[in-house]
Every structure is written in C-alpha cells, then in structure tokens.
Design a protein around this motif. Structure first.
Motif, PDB file in Angstrom:
ATOM      1  N   VAL A 274      -7.569  -0.727   3.353  1.00  0.00           N
ATOM      2  CA  VAL A 274      -6.228  -0.467   3.876  1.00  0.00           C
ATOM      3  C   VAL A 274      -6.192  -0.799   5.359  1.00  0.00           C
ATOM      4  O   VAL A 274      -7.084  -0.383   6.112  1.00  0.00           O
TER       5      VAL A 274
ATOM      6  N   CYS B 204      -7.499   2.560  -3.500  1.00  0.00           N
ATOM      7  CA  CYS B 204      -8.123   1.694  -2.494  1.00  0.00           C
ATOM      8  C   CYS B 204      -9.330   2.383  -1.870  1.00  0.00           C
ATOM      9  O   CYS B 204      -9.356   3.600  -1.700  1.00  0.00           O
TER      10      CYS B 204
ATOM     11  N   TYR C 115      -4.484   5.992  -1.116  1.00  0.00           N
ATOM     12  CA  TYR C 115      -3.724   4.749  -1.057  1.00  0.00           C
ATOM     13  C   TYR C 115      -3.979   3.933  -2.317  1.00  0.00           C
ATOM     14  O   TYR C 115      -5.104   3.847  -2.811  1.00  0.00           O
TER      15      TYR C 115
ATOM     16  N   TYR D  89       0.837  -1.199   0.000  1.00  0.00           N
ATOM     17  CA  TYR D  89       0.000   0.000   0.000  1.00  0.00           C
ATOM     18  C   TYR D  89       0.875   1.254   0.000  1.00  0.00           C
ATOM     19  O   TYR D  89       1.683   1.461   0.906  1.00  0.00           O
TER      20      TYR D  89
ATOM     21  N   ASP E 134      -3.080   0.058  -4.027  1.00  0.00           N
ATOM     22  CA  ASP E 134      -2.558  -1.300  -3.857  1.00  0.00           C
ATOM     23  C   ASP E 134      -1.660  -1.594  -5.049  1.00  0.00           C
ATOM     24  O   ASP E 134      -2.134  -1.745  -6.180  1.00  0.00           O
TER      25      ASP E 134
END
Length: 383
Positions: A109, A104, A178, A76, A180
């Motif tokens: 997260v 995300c 965030y 992340y 991934d």
C-alpha cells in the motif's frame, strides 16, 4: 436471460396480438428485442430515458471512470471483514476459494495512503492540525466525572453520525485491513443457499423502505440519480486544498484532473433527478420520511456484516457505503454551497473511505449499464 423469461415475454406478446386484433404476420423479433424489451424507454424516477443514460455512460463516462478506478487512490480500500453480525450468531462461512479475500501486505500500500488515509495533501495536513488544535481547545473538561465524559463523547458521536446513511467500519481498528479491489474483483462466487437467502429476506422483507401512503419515487439512487449526487459534490473536489493524496505528486495531480473532467462531464448531463421531489410535501412528514429512510439504510449497512462470503461482504460493504455517501451528498446541498473556497470545511466533509466507496459504487453501476450494451450486441443477430 433464462428460458422462463423468454417464454413469459413471448406469451405476453401473443396475448397482446390477439387482444388487439392484429392477425397479420409481424416481422420476427430478435433475441435482443425479446430480452431487453423492459430495459428501454422513459424512467419514472428520472426525467430521461434508458437510451439517453446508455449513450452518456457508455461513450462519455465509462472509459475515463475505469481509468480513474485503476489508480492507487481508488484501488485500495480499508475494511474490517471480521466484525461480528449484530443480528444473529449462526453464520455459515463460505469455504469456496472464490469467496476468499486476499488483504494487502503492509509494503503493497502506498505510504501516502497508509500514513494519512484521511488527509489529502501536505497543505491539507496543516489545515487538519488547525482542526485538531480547535478540538483540543474545546475538549472535554477533565475535571468532569468519567460517566459525564462518556456521555459527552456519546453525544459527539451521535452528532457526527446524524447525517450519515450507513454505519461505516472503524478503520483504526487493528482488524481493519487494506484490500486491493483490482485483485479482489466483484464476481459470482457460488455463495447461495439458506444463508444467502436469509440476508436478502431480511433486507427486502424487514428493511425495504416502502411507506404505504407515499406515491412519489422511493428509490433516489436508481437510474440517473447517482449522476445527480456526483454533480452536486463537484465544489468539494474543486477546492484547491483537496488532493487525491497517495504521495506520488505527479500521479496525484493527474488523477485530480481526471476526476474533475469526469465530474464536469456528469454536471453537463441535462436530465438530472430532482431529489427535492423525493421528500416533498408537508415539512414534518418529509422530515420523518427522510429520517426513516436514513435509519433503514443504516440498518442495511449493518446487515453486510452477516454475509458469510467474504468477497460478497467486501463489495456489499463498499457499495452500501458508496450509496450512503451519495445520499449524504444529495441532502447536504446547503452545506456544500456554503463551503469556504479554501481552508477547512467544518460543515461538510468526505473521508477518503467515503470517496473511494462512492466512485467504486458508481463504477459498478456504470459497468452494469455498459454490460447491457455488450449483451445486446451479442444477441443482435440471434432469432
């Protein structure tokens, strides 16, 4: 490797045979030998050869590094893909599906990463509070004028960035999200044409670091130097206060053990790059050279906000920050050596963003080296 390269290598080989007087029949070369004749032997910027790095990476580092990068802590990455280009306004956004990045959702997260992306463990949180208390004690006098307060804060900001080799995103910005990295892998997206060419042209023609009078190696991150930065930063990660904190205690402990295994393996590499030779010579000249290099690299990190492909921008920003972090480590040897064994480290510090980008950038280099072996194997029996 395209036909043009194969033709060029074949032509050079024929010229060498004629000029050397070797008219006798030679064993036919394989496709692998033709394609990889330049990817072997001694490296100018490192006291080792390609074959040594291949073996060390492919069999001792790559498998463990890939496992580490699949963990929550390293997958992340928080990034602001909406920052405007600081150099020009006419950016054509790539509309291809492969250029898109899927951020995300909040619940995807881990809480430990969201709530404390710059804090490493519960114990470290107490140390952070000590630092914050010290900052409050030394805070700007509120009796100062607003203009003076802004000036003092600007000086502080300048001091904080004086040893950084890239301009990082403000992860507290509401536009930072965030991502991934496992669900948004680096790959060919089809982003090309005049806009992509403009990015590369600005990097190579206007920001490539190439002082004419310097004859020492000019690329401190080529070949085995990434290795060097990671070997030097081992003491920072060995500190008992440091944790790869996600909130999952068992996984966090396992990941730290795996991280230290990788770093100790890297430290065992016998032929590391000597960064002291990079800025050697007259101290005044060396200092200017280092500063020029830092400013060039920071400028390249800003150019990443001009990339019209969001996936390319994501990985460009991450890898630029990773390389900038490696440079920060390479030239912080004394600060790292003087770190206390426990408690806050005021002189040298790495944020979670820097750690994630550093190891993912190294992971991309490690993967590239591994892929060369795969290509060799595929071409081994082709003539």
């Amino acid at each position: 490797m395209g036909r043009g390269w194969g033709f060029l290598f074949g032509l050079l080989g024929a010229v060498w045979l004629l000029s050397s007087g070797h008219g006798e029949e030679q064993p036919p070369e394989t496709a692998a030998q033709r394609c990889f004749c330049q990817v072997s032997g001694y490296l100018d910027d490192c006291t080792c050869d390609v074959e040594t790095i291949d073996r060390f990476n492919n069999y001792r580092l790559f498998p463990r590094l890939q496992k580490l990068l699949e963990s929550d802590y390293f997958r992340y990455y928080k990034v602001n893909l909406k920052r405007p280009c600081p150099f020009w306004n006419d950016i054509s956004q790539c509309g291809r599906r492969d250029c898109a990045v899927k951020p995300c959702q909040s619940d995807e997260v881990p809480d430990g990463i969201k709530s404390a992306s710059y804090k490493y463990s519960e114990e470290a949180n107490n140390l952070i509070e000590e630092c914050e208390q010290a900052e409050r004690l030394g805070a700007v006098d509120e009796s100062l004028s607003e203009e003076t307060q802004k000036a003092v804060l600007q000086w502080t900001k300048h001091d904080d960035s004086s040893d950084n080799f890239c301009e990082a995103d403000d992860i507290q910005s509401p536009e930072a999200e965030y991502v991934d990295l496992l669900l948004n892998p680096e790959r060919y997206t089809g982003y090309k044409g005049p806009d992509a060419w403009k990015i590369w042209n600005v990097i190579y023609e206007e920001n490539c670091f190439k002082p004419q009078t310097i004859k020492r190696p000019l690329n401190p991150l080529a070949s085995g130097q990434e290795l060097r930065a990671l070997s030097k930063v081992l003491p920072f990660f060995e500190r008992p206060d440091f944790q790869l904190f996600t909130g999952n205690k068992i996984q966090d402990e396992e990941n730290k053990m795996l991280l230290l295994e990788i770093l100790h393996e890297i430290k065992s590499f016998p032929l590391h790059f000597d960064e002291n030779s990079f800025f050697a010579g007259d101290k005044k000249e060396a200092h200017k050279l280092k500063e020029d290099f830092r400013l060039h690299f920071r400028n390249i990190s800003r150019i990443m906000d001009c990339v019209g492909c969001f996936k390319c921008r994501l990985w460009g920003k991450l890898q630029t920050q990773g390389l900038g972090t490696a440079l920060k480590i390479l030239f912080s040897e004394k600060l790292i050596a003087n770190m206390p064994e426990s408690g806050p480290s005021y002189e040298f510090h790495l944020t979670r963003q820097e750690i994630v980008s550093l190891f993912n950038a190294f992971g991309r280099i490690s993967t590239s080296v591994k892929e060369l072996e795969n290509f060799r194997n595929l071409l081994q029996n082709i003539h």
